[in-house]
Design a protein around this motif. Structure first.
Motif, PDB file in Angstrom:
ATOM      1  N   SER A   5       0.843  -1.196   0.000  1.00  0.00           N
ATOM      2  CA  SER A   5       0.000   0.000   0.000  1.00  0.00           C
ATOM      3  C   SER A   5       0.878   1.246   0.000  1.00  0.00           C
ATOM      4  O   SER A   5       1.829   1.354   0.766  1.00  0.00           O
ATOM      5  CB  SER A   5      -0.887   0.020   1.250  1.00  0.00           C
ATOM      6  OG  SER A   5      -1.542   1.265   1.357  1.00  0.00           O
ATOM      7  N   LEU A   7      -0.558   4.298   0.426  1.00  0.00           N
ATOM      8  CA  LEU A   7      -1.422   5.345   0.968  1.00  0.00           C
ATOM      9  C   LEU A   7      -0.635   6.361   1.791  1.00  0.00           C
ATOM     10  O   LEU A   7      -0.887   7.564   1.689  1.00  0.00           O
ATOM     11  CB  LEU A   7      -2.558   4.749   1.800  1.00  0.00           C
ATOM     12  CG  LEU A   7      -3.563   5.749   2.351  1.00  0.00           C
ATOM     13  CD1 LEU A   7      -4.266   6.507   1.219  1.00  0.00           C
ATOM     14  CD2 LEU A   7      -4.581   5.060   3.238  1.00  0.00           C
ATOM     15  N   SER A   8       0.318   5.907   2.573  1.00  0.00           N
ATOM     16  CA  SER A   8       1.090   6.842   3.399  1.00  0.00           C
ATOM     17  C   SER A   8       1.838   7.851   2.528  1.00  0.00           C
ATOM     18  O   SER A   8       1.912   9.036   2.862  1.00  0.00           O
ATOM     19  CB  SER A   8       2.064   6.101   4.316  1.00  0.00           C
ATOM     20  OG  SER A   8       3.019   5.394   3.553  1.00  0.00           O
ATOM     21  N   ARG A  10       0.939   8.841  -0.567  1.00  0.00           N
ATOM     22  CA  ARG A  10      -0.049   9.747  -1.175  1.00  0.00           C
ATOM     23  C   ARG A  10      -0.570  10.781  -0.168  1.00  0.00           C
ATOM     24  O   ARG A  10      -0.733  11.943  -0.502  1.00  0.00           O
ATOM     25  CB  ARG A  10      -1.212   8.962  -1.774  1.00  0.00           C
ATOM     26  CG  ARG A  10      -0.835   7.984  -2.836  1.00  0.00           C
ATOM     27  CD  ARG A  10      -0.136   8.635  -4.023  1.00  0.00           C
ATOM     28  NE  ARG A  10       0.635   7.622  -4.722  1.00  0.00           N
ATOM     29  CZ  ARG A  10       1.948   7.651  -4.859  1.00  0.00           C
ATOM     30  NH1 ARG A  10       2.665   8.625  -4.393  1.00  0.00           N
ATOM     31  NH2 ARG A  10       2.579   6.687  -5.491  1.00  0.00           N
ATOM     32  N   LEU A  32      -8.393   2.722   7.016  1.00  0.00           N
ATOM     33  CA  LEU A  32      -7.377   3.633   6.494  1.00  0.00           C
ATOM     34  C   LEU A  32      -6.053   3.478   7.238  1.00  0.00           C
ATOM     35  O   LEU A  32      -4.987   3.524   6.624  1.00  0.00           O
ATOM     36  CB  LEU A  32      -7.863   5.079   6.571  1.00  0.00           C
ATOM     37  CG  LEU A  32      -9.026   5.417   5.637  1.00  0.00           C
ATOM     38  CD1 LEU A  32      -9.518   6.831   5.897  1.00  0.00           C
ATOM     39  CD2 LEU A  32      -8.640   5.232   4.182  1.00  0.00           C
ATOM     40  N   LEU A  35      -4.283   0.401   5.960  1.00  0.00           N
ATOM     41  CA  LEU A  35      -3.697   0.677   4.645  1.00  0.00           C
ATOM     42  C   LEU A  35      -2.483   1.592   4.775  1.00  0.00           C
ATOM     43  O   LEU A  35      -1.470   1.390   4.111  1.00  0.00           O
ATOM     44  CB  LEU A  35      -4.734   1.316   3.719  1.00  0.00           C
ATOM     45  CG  LEU A  35      -5.775   0.371   3.152  1.00  0.00           C
ATOM     46  CD1 LEU A  35      -6.899   1.158   2.489  1.00  0.00           C
ATOM     47  CD2 LEU A  35      -5.141  -0.594   2.177  1.00  0.00           C
ATOM     48  N   TYR A  36      -2.590   2.604   5.610  1.00  0.00           N
ATOM     49  CA  TYR A  36      -1.506   3.561   5.809  1.00  0.00           C
ATOM     50  C   TYR A  36      -0.229   2.865   6.281  1.00  0.00           C
ATOM     51  O   TYR A  36       0.864   3.159   5.821  1.00  0.00           O
ATOM     52  CB  TYR A  36      -1.945   4.619   6.819  1.00  0.00           C
ATOM     53  CG  TYR A  36      -0.936   5.716   7.033  1.00  0.00           C
ATOM     54  CD1 TYR A  36      -0.973   6.870   6.259  1.00  0.00           C
ATOM     55  CD2 TYR A  36       0.044   5.616   8.011  1.00  0.00           C
ATOM     56  CE1 TYR A  36      -0.055   7.894   6.446  1.00  0.00           C
ATOM     57  CE2 TYR A  36       0.968   6.622   8.202  1.00  0.00           C
ATOM     58  CZ  TYR A  36       0.912   7.767   7.424  1.00  0.00           C
ATOM     59  OH  TYR A  36       1.823   8.771   7.606  1.00  0.00           O
ATOM     60  N   LEU A  51     -11.068   5.977  -2.479  1.00  0.00           N
ATOM     61  CA  LEU A  51      -9.746   6.578  -2.298  1.00  0.00           C
ATOM     62  C   LEU A  51      -9.270   7.252  -3.588  1.00  0.00           C
ATOM     63  O   LEU A  51      -8.761   8.372  -3.554  1.00  0.00           O
ATOM     64  CB  LEU A  51      -8.730   5.527  -1.856  1.00  0.00           C
ATOM     65  CG  LEU A  51      -8.879   5.017  -0.428  1.00  0.00           C
ATOM     66  CD1 LEU A  51      -7.917   3.871  -0.171  1.00  0.00           C
ATOM     67  CD2 LEU A  51      -8.658   6.136   0.570  1.00  0.00           C
ATOM     68  N   LEU A  62      -1.989   3.807  -5.677  1.00  0.00           N
ATOM     69  CA  LEU A  62      -2.245   3.395  -4.292  1.00  0.00           C
ATOM     70  C   LEU A  62      -1.606   2.060  -3.928  1.00  0.00           C
ATOM     71  O   LEU A  62      -1.317   1.814  -2.764  1.00  0.00           O
ATOM     72  CB  LEU A  62      -3.753   3.294  -4.040  1.00  0.00           C
ATOM     73  CG  LEU A  62      -4.527   4.597  -4.094  1.00  0.00           C
ATOM     74  CD1 LEU A  62      -6.019   4.319  -3.966  1.00  0.00           C
ATOM     75  CD2 LEU A  62      -4.062   5.531  -2.995  1.00  0.00           C
TER      76      LEU A  62
END
Length: 69
Positions: A5, A7-8, A10, A32, A35-36, A51, A62
């Motif tokens: 992932s 996400l962190s 982004r 979240l 995912l982070y 997202l 992502l």
């Protein structure tokens, strides 16, 4: 796990907090956070869709695939 992932990364680029993203998307903070921290075992397509819409990105932005050596 070969899928990671991003996400962190982004959120960092946008200086956006998990709490704000949860508010914008309706996705739970727990989801979240997993995912982070790249701790999620699975991700629903609905979550990915929300997202992508909120962050203005694609699924490829992502999630990253790394072949295991």
């Amino acid at each position: 796990m070969p899928v990671r992932s991003m996400l962190s990364v982004r959120l960092g680029e946008r200086r956006l907090k998990i709490t704000e993203l949860a508010r914008q998307t309706g996705i739970s903070r727990g989801t979240l956070t997993r995912l982070y921290h790249d701790e999620a075992d699975r991700v629903d397509l609905d979550v990915l869709s929300r997202l992508c819409a909120a962050l203005g990105c694609t699924v490829a932005d992502l999630l990253e695939y790394r072949a295991e050596a």
